[in-house]
Design an enzyme around this catalytic site. Structure first.
Site, short mmCIF file in Angstrom:
data_model
loop_
_atom_site.label_atom_id
_atom_site.label_comp_id
_atom_site.label_asym_id
_atom_site.label_seq_id
_atom_site.Cartn_x
_atom_site.Cartn_y
_atom_site.Cartn_z
N LYS A 159 0.81 -1.22 0.00
CA LYS A 159 0.00 0.00 0.00
C LYS A 159 0.84 1.27 0.00
O LYS A 159 0.32 2.36 -0.26
CB LYS A 159 -0.93 -0.01 1.20
CG LYS A 159 -1.95 -1.12 1.15
CD LYS A 159 -2.94 -0.87 0.03
CE LYS A 159 -4.09 -1.84 0.06
NZ LYS A 159 -5.16 -1.43 -0.82
N1 PMP Z 1 -4.07 -7.73 1.70
C1 PMP Z 1 -3.89 -6.80 2.62
C2 PMP Z 1 -3.18 -7.15 3.87
C3 PMP Z 1 -4.35 -5.50 2.39
O1 PMP Z 1 -4.17 -4.54 3.33
C4 PMP Z 1 -5.04 -5.22 1.19
C5 PMP Z 1 -5.58 -3.85 0.95
N2 PMP Z 1 -6.72 -3.50 1.70
C6 PMP Z 1 -5.23 -6.24 0.25
C7 PMP Z 1 -4.72 -7.48 0.55
C8 PMP Z 1 -5.98 -6.04 -1.02
O2 PMP Z 1 -5.39 -5.15 -1.91
P1 PMP Z 1 -6.28 -4.16 -2.77
O3 PMP Z 1 -6.97 -3.22 -1.83
O4 PMP Z 1 -5.35 -3.46 -3.67
O5 PMP Z 1 -7.29 -4.98 -3.52
#
Ligand code: PMP
Length: 353
Positions: free
Chosen positions: A72
């Site tokens: 992120k």
């Molecule tokens: N895994 C974790 C630990 C996350 O924090 C996130 C993001 N919320 C995701 C997966 C999923 O990624 P995205 O939001 O880009 O779909």
């Protein structure tokens, strides 16, 4: 007893210089970085050797724990720089976001470097480790109930929107609908994976929450080679899989679960369902035990959602042949989950052991 460099002979250091330094000193060691934000990205792609030994194919994990925080960090940096360029976020402004922790970490890091205030809302299921990290970076955090619908005024979404109205100079990042989330992965994660696999990737597997990671990366990869298959990983208790298969948003699918960052109870603006070939749904128990299995068999500490993504491979193992190169995205580090998945008491309390 004290140790002293005098204990070693000059020849020892000569030998280390000649034999070992060329192996250990990677090219990037030759540079310095102007600030922490410039270290984001360029994360390692690591082969998995034991966990799938009975499944044909070449399996790699993209370890996003190589970022200062998590995957992120990429979107946090990109979304803030784009907001600055558009003039939506001005000097002295306040960054507002609803976050399950990792996006908050990235935003708080960016805010610290650039001098913004951060106010976040999060859900009560957040790991204590993630909450502590947000506060350590100077963010103000409001913890909201998980078990309420997204339209409930107590939900972390509703609270973030309200704070954005109440605080002057606020910029609501809105990672679910801000397309710079997916664009950050189109600009960096996709090209990195393409280069690291020398264009040989045949499958990309990623957990989907906001959908930014999977959609942005998939867009880049499919532009390079439209035959690459994209597997989305969803949580039992989320609406994504059913929506993808039927086009129906079925609120009765929504149940509470423990996986963090995976699945949704809303249709986000960052999930490009047309780019995703299939969703696989995983439960908390199998995901948590797979996290432990990766630690034991591969020596890699990964987060909860990586456990779900690795477990998904086992559910679709019939698809793979020797020729496949499969990349599984690992969003964050296992050290964010010591109080949960790696804690037997927590596992028992949640009925996962
Ligand atoms: N895994 C974790 C630990 C996350 O924090 C996130 C993001 N919320 C995701 C997966 C999923 O990624 P995205 O939001 O880009 O779909």
């Amino acid at each position: 007893m004290t140790t002293s460099l005098k204990w070693f002979k000059k020849e020892t250091y000569k030998k280390i210089r000649e034999e070992s330094i060329p192996d250990f000193v990677k090219p990037y060691s030759a540079r310095t970085y102007p600030n922490i934000l410039e270290t984001i990205g360029d994360t390692p792609l690591v082969r998995l050797n034991r966990i799938f030994k009975d499944i044909p194919g070449n399996f790699y994990v993209k370890l996003e724990s190589g970022n200062p925080g998590s995957t992120k960090d990429r979107i946090a940096h990109y979304m803030i720089e784009q907001a600055e360029k558009r003039g939506d976020l001005k000097p002295g402004g306040t960054i507002i976001e609803a976050t399950s922790g990792n996006t908050g970490f990235g935003l708080a890091m960016v805010a610290a470097v650039k001098g913004y205030r951060c106010v976040f809302t999060t859900k009560d299921k957040i790991s204590p480790e993630k909450l502590s990290a947000l506060r350590a970076l100077g963010a103000e955090v409001e913890v909201c109930p998980s078990a309420v619908s997204s339209s409930d005024p107590r939900s972390y979404y509703a609270r973030a929107k309200q704070l954005a109205k109440d605080i002057p100079g606020a910029y609501y990042v809105n990672q679910n609908f801000n397309r710079d989330n997916a664009n950050a992965h189109y600009a960096s994660t996709g090209p990195e994976i393409w280069r690291q696999t020398h264009g040989n990737i045949t499958y990309f597997v990623a957990a989907s929450g906001t959908g930014g990671t999977i959609s942005g990366t998939a867009r880049y990869l499919k532009e390079e080679n439209p035959d690459i298959k994209i597997i989305g990983v969803d949580a039992k208790g989320s609406i994504l899989k059913k929506y993808h298969e039927t086009g129906i948003y079925d609120e009765s699918e929504v149940k509470s679960y423990l996986l963090e960052g995976v699945g949704k109870n809303i249709i986000t603006g960052n999930t490009d369902f047309d780019l995703i070939d299939e969703f696989v749904q995983l439960d908390d128990k199998e995901s948590a035990h797979t996290v432990r299995e990766i630690a034991n068999k591969e020596g890699i500490l990964v987060g909860f959602s990586t456990g779900a993504a690795i477990a998904a491979i086992k559910h679709i193992k019939h698809k793979f042949t020797e020729k496949d190169t499969v990349v599984i995205l690992s969003p964050d580090h296992g050290n964010l989950y010591f109080s949960k998945i790696f804690n037997d008491d927590w596992m028992r309390e949640k009925g996962l052991m």
